[in-house]
Design an enzyme around this catalytic site. Structure first.
Site, PDB file in Angstrom:
ATOM      1  CG  ASN A   1      -0.162  -0.144   2.488  1.00 28.24           C
ATOM      2  OD1 ASN A   1       0.631   0.718   2.826  1.00 28.24           O
ATOM      3  ND2 ASN A   1      -0.347  -1.258   3.192  1.00 28.24           N
TER       4      ASN A   1
ATOM      5  CG  ASP B   1      -6.362  -6.126   6.738  1.00 26.95           C
ATOM      6  OD1 ASP B   1      -5.818  -6.103   7.857  1.00 26.95           O
ATOM      7  OD2 ASP B   1      -7.103  -5.207   6.321  1.00 26.95           O
TER       8      ASP B   1
ATOM      9  CG  PHE C   1      -2.903   5.289  13.561  1.00 25.33           C
ATOM     10  CD1 PHE C   1      -2.182   5.240  14.744  1.00 25.33           C
ATOM     11  CD2 PHE C   1      -2.924   6.480  12.841  1.00 25.33           C
ATOM     12  CE1 PHE C   1      -1.487   6.349  15.213  1.00 25.33           C
ATOM     13  CE2 PHE C   1      -2.239   7.601  13.296  1.00 25.33           C
ATOM     14  CZ  PHE C   1      -1.520   7.540  14.476  1.00 25.33           C
TER      15      PHE C   1
ATOM     16  CE  LYS D   1     -10.408  -1.353  10.738  1.00 23.22           C
ATOM     17  NZ  LYS D   1      -9.861  -0.528   9.676  1.00 23.22           N
TER      18      LYS D   1
HETATM   19  O1  PMT Z   1       2.772   5.969   6.678  1.00 23.47           O
HETATM   20  P1  PMT Z   1       2.123   7.256   6.228  1.00 23.47           P
HETATM   21  O2  PMT Z   1       2.273   7.501   4.741  1.00 23.47           O
HETATM   22  O3  PMT Z   1       2.553   8.424   7.053  1.00 23.47           O
HETATM   23  O4  PMT Z   1       0.555   7.100   6.442  1.00 23.47           O
HETATM   24  C1  PMT Z   1       0.032   7.011   7.728  1.00 23.47           C
HETATM   25  C2  PMT Z   1      -1.108   5.976   7.805  1.00 23.47           C
HETATM   26  C3  PMT Z   1      -2.264   6.424   6.939  1.00 23.47           C
HETATM   27  C4  PMT Z   1      -0.594   4.607   7.331  1.00 23.47           C
HETATM   28  C5  PMT Z   1      -1.504   5.892   9.329  1.00 23.47           C
HETATM   29  O5  PMT Z   1      -1.961   7.139   9.752  1.00 23.47           O
HETATM   30  C6  PMT Z   1      -2.579   4.841   9.548  1.00 23.47           C
HETATM   31  O6  PMT Z   1      -3.751   5.055   9.372  1.00 23.47           O
HETATM   32  N1  PMT Z   1      -2.139   3.638   9.943  1.00 23.47           N
HETATM   33  C7  PMT Z   1      -3.000   2.442  10.104  1.00 23.47           C
HETATM   34  C8  PMT Z   1      -3.080   1.711   8.803  1.00 23.47           C
HETATM   35  C9  PMT Z   1      -3.941   0.444   8.887  1.00 23.47           C
HETATM   36  O7  PMT Z   1      -3.476  -0.598   8.520  1.00 23.47           O
HETATM   37  O8  PMT Z   1      -5.112   0.615   9.411  1.00 23.47           O
HETATM   38  P2  PMT Z   1      -6.235  -0.555   9.612  1.00 23.47           P
HETATM   39  O9  PMT Z   1      -7.473   0.198   9.877  1.00 23.47           O
HETATM   40  O10 PMT Z   1      -6.210  -1.488   8.456  1.00 23.47           O
HETATM   41  O11 PMT Z   1      -5.741  -1.324  10.878  1.00 23.47           O
HETATM   42  C10 PMT Z   1      -6.133  -0.963  12.209  1.00 23.47           C
HETATM   43  C11 PMT Z   1      -4.997  -1.139  13.150  1.00 23.47           C
HETATM   44  O12 PMT Z   1      -4.614  -2.501  13.232  1.00 23.47           O
HETATM   45  C12 PMT Z   1      -3.748  -0.394  12.796  1.00 23.47           C
HETATM   46  O13 PMT Z   1      -3.201   0.129  13.975  1.00 23.47           O
HETATM   47  C13 PMT Z   1      -2.840  -1.444  12.190  1.00 23.47           C
HETATM   48  O14 PMT Z   1      -1.458  -1.136  12.380  1.00 23.47           O
HETATM   49  C14 PMT Z   1      -3.239  -2.658  12.975  1.00 23.47           C
HETATM   50  N2  PMT Z   1      -3.072  -3.938  12.235  1.00 23.47           N
HETATM   51  C15 PMT Z   1      -3.776  -4.178  11.096  1.00 23.47           C
HETATM   52  C16 PMT Z   1      -3.644  -5.412  10.478  1.00 23.47           C
HETATM   53  C17 PMT Z   1      -2.768  -6.392  11.026  1.00 23.47           C
HETATM   54  N3  PMT Z   1      -2.607  -7.561  10.464  1.00 23.47           N
HETATM   55  N4  PMT Z   1      -2.106  -6.110  12.148  1.00 23.47           N
HETATM   56  C18 PMT Z   1      -2.234  -4.910  12.764  1.00 23.47           C
HETATM   57  O15 PMT Z   1      -1.592  -4.655  13.782  1.00 23.47           O
END
Ligand code: PMT
Length: 437
Positions: A237, A308, A356, A370
């Site tokens: 991504n 994911d 996040f 989440k």
């Molecule tokens: O890196 P930049 O260009 O500065 O951009 C910042 C950002 C947009 C990446 C950041 O601000 C952000 O939103 N990060 C979270 C990205 C994400 O994967 O979000 P999610 O909604 O899919 O996941 C929710 C949370 O679970 C996140 O904290 C993620 O790190 C965590 N996660 C998700 C999947 C996984 N397998 N393990 C995780 O720990």
């Protein structure tokens, strides 16, 4: 070249510290700034204008009526980003405080609508004299930034306050101001004279609270992951790592011991931060779990955009194009959820967990889902459908939620400033949670 495209006007008054300003000008030019210089007649008694002309590549303005240079005191400040007066003598400070315009430097300052920084330099008794203090206070209350003079031996043999700040320190504060960088309270205290700069907006941007993060261990994940399909192709991504690296840098400046688990990004490792580089979500999972089960972390902040999904099978060789096929099937399976796994480990090891939420629709609903399903303490929601914030931009705008509900909306701002504000919020909520235990 962090000052590329920045126009800085440097004013030099007649003090022995004028020679140090050559170093300051050199540092600014080296960092890419376009620097122009104004000197008072008295400054010419200490340094030669040709030195500054050679350093900046521009004529130096001294005389308001000098037709040869054709520099006028009204227009010279029109396109500047900052006017720095270093050294600022007691005499020039008094003129500025009274609004006099009797030479090129004071007339330019009077006509200047941009930010002016002063680096006072004078004998300690002149500096402490009530008249000078009143003048400096007056200028500070009008929005001037006053850079703290150093204490020590004066050129005249006296000892005390009044030595111009070192050019390297003046450079750092200019750099911080012009790049929206963040200085910690301690750093800032060294540079900007607190008693004068109390109510200024610069403080709002640059001052971080006295650290509550000292002795805290923080784990931060950042950047994307890559899920390989074959040796040369992967699912990933747009994450640049900027958000996570900004948090790591500021947390470390605030005294925390920071470990950053980073996916593949092109950013420089922040100073004093332990960085572990990983590629895939599985590697990030292993690196994070190893950290939190071998040492007690106080807080984890998961900014990484972890994929994911991953391929069920990674081909050993590059997948060949099939001339007979229009459609290719790719089987994907779920990656393990890193932050959820950490949030559910033994209470003894479990850090305070901040996730996040990167969303493109149903923002609050998805973020709260989440927060609850991953068992987080806080979630930071950002809209990743926008190109001016979120993925790979210098700014972000977020909404923060705890289990109790909505906490705060942080408006669009540079990621490093947002990181500072977010850390403040996280520390406060973390501390309150601990107090309740
Ligand atoms: O890196 P930049 O260009 O500065 O951009 C910042 C950002 C947009 C990446 C950041 O601000 C952000 O939103 N990060 C979270 C990205 C994400 O994967 O979000 P999610 O909604 O899919 O996941 C929710 C949370 O679970 C996140 O904290 C993620 O790190 C965590 N996660 C998700 C999947 C996984 N397998 N393990 C995780 O720990």
């Amino acid at each position: 070249m962090q000052l590329h495209n920045k126009n800085i006007l440097v004013g030099i008054c007649g003090g022995i510290a004028a020679y140090k300003t050559c170093t300051l000008v050199r540092l600014l030019v080296k960092e890419g700034a376009n620097v122009k210089v104004i000197m008072t007649q008295a400054a010419c008694e200490f340094i030669n204008k040709n030195t500054l002309k050679a350093l900046t590549g521009h004529d130096v303005a001294i005389d308001i009526f000098d037709e040869a240079t054709n520099i006028d005191h009204i227009n010279i400040t029109k396109d500047i980003d900052l006017f720095v007066i270093a050294p600022a003598t007691a005499n020039s400070i008094a003129k500025l405080a009274c609004g006099l315009a009797d030479n090129m430097l004071s007339a330019t300052a009077l006509a200047c609508t941009k930010k002016i920084m002063l680096a006072p330099s004078m004998n300690c008794y002149m500096y402490e004299n009530a008249a000078t203090q009143e003048n400096i206070n007056k200028l500070a209350s009008r929005g001037y930034y006053i850079i703290r003079p150093g204490k020590g031996d004066m050129a005249c043999g006296d000892k005390g306050n009044g030595r111009m700040a070192e050019p390297e320190d003046i450079f750092k504060i200019i750099l911080a101001y012009l790049t929206n960088n963040v200085l910690t309270y301690q750093e800032n205290n060294l540079y900007l004279e607190q008693k004068y700069n109390n109510q200024l907006d610069f403080k709002e941007q640059l001052l971080l609270p006295n650290s509550k993060l000292t002795n805290k261990k923080i784990l931060i994940t950042a950047g994307p992951t890559r899920e390989y399909i074959d040796p040369v192709r992967y699912i990933s991504n747009e994450s640049s790592g900027k958000m996570g690296y900004a948090l790591a840098e500021i947390a470390s400046k605030l005294g925390a011991e920071v470990t950053l688990i980073s996916g593949p990004v092109t950013l420089k490792a922040p100073a004093n931060v332990k960085v572990r580089n990983v590629i895939s979500a599985d590697e990030m999972f292993d690196a994070c779990l190893r950290e939190v089960t071998s040492e007690k972390y106080d807080i984890i902040i998961a900014t990484a955009a972890v994929s994911d999904f991953k391929a069920c099978h990674i081909h050993d060789q590059k997948i060949k194009k099939n001339p007979l096929a229009d459609i290719y099937a790719l089987e994907l399976t779920n990656n393990k959820d890193i932050i959820a796994s950490i949030a559910n480990i033994d209470e003894e090891y479990r850090p305070y967990c901040v996730g996040f939420a990167a969303e493109t629709q149903n923002f609050e609903e998805n973020a709260l889902y989440k927060l609850a399903t991953k068992n987080l303490d806080l979630i930071v929601l950002n809209d990743v459908s926008r190109s001016d914030i979120g993925f790979n931009s210098d700014d972000n705008e977020v909404f923060v939620y705890s289990k109790e509900g909505f906490l705060e909306h942080l408006h669009k701002m540079p990621k490093n400033i947002l990181a500072a504000k977010l850390l403040e919020l996280i520390v406060e909520h973390y501390t309150n949670t601990k107090d309740d235990d």
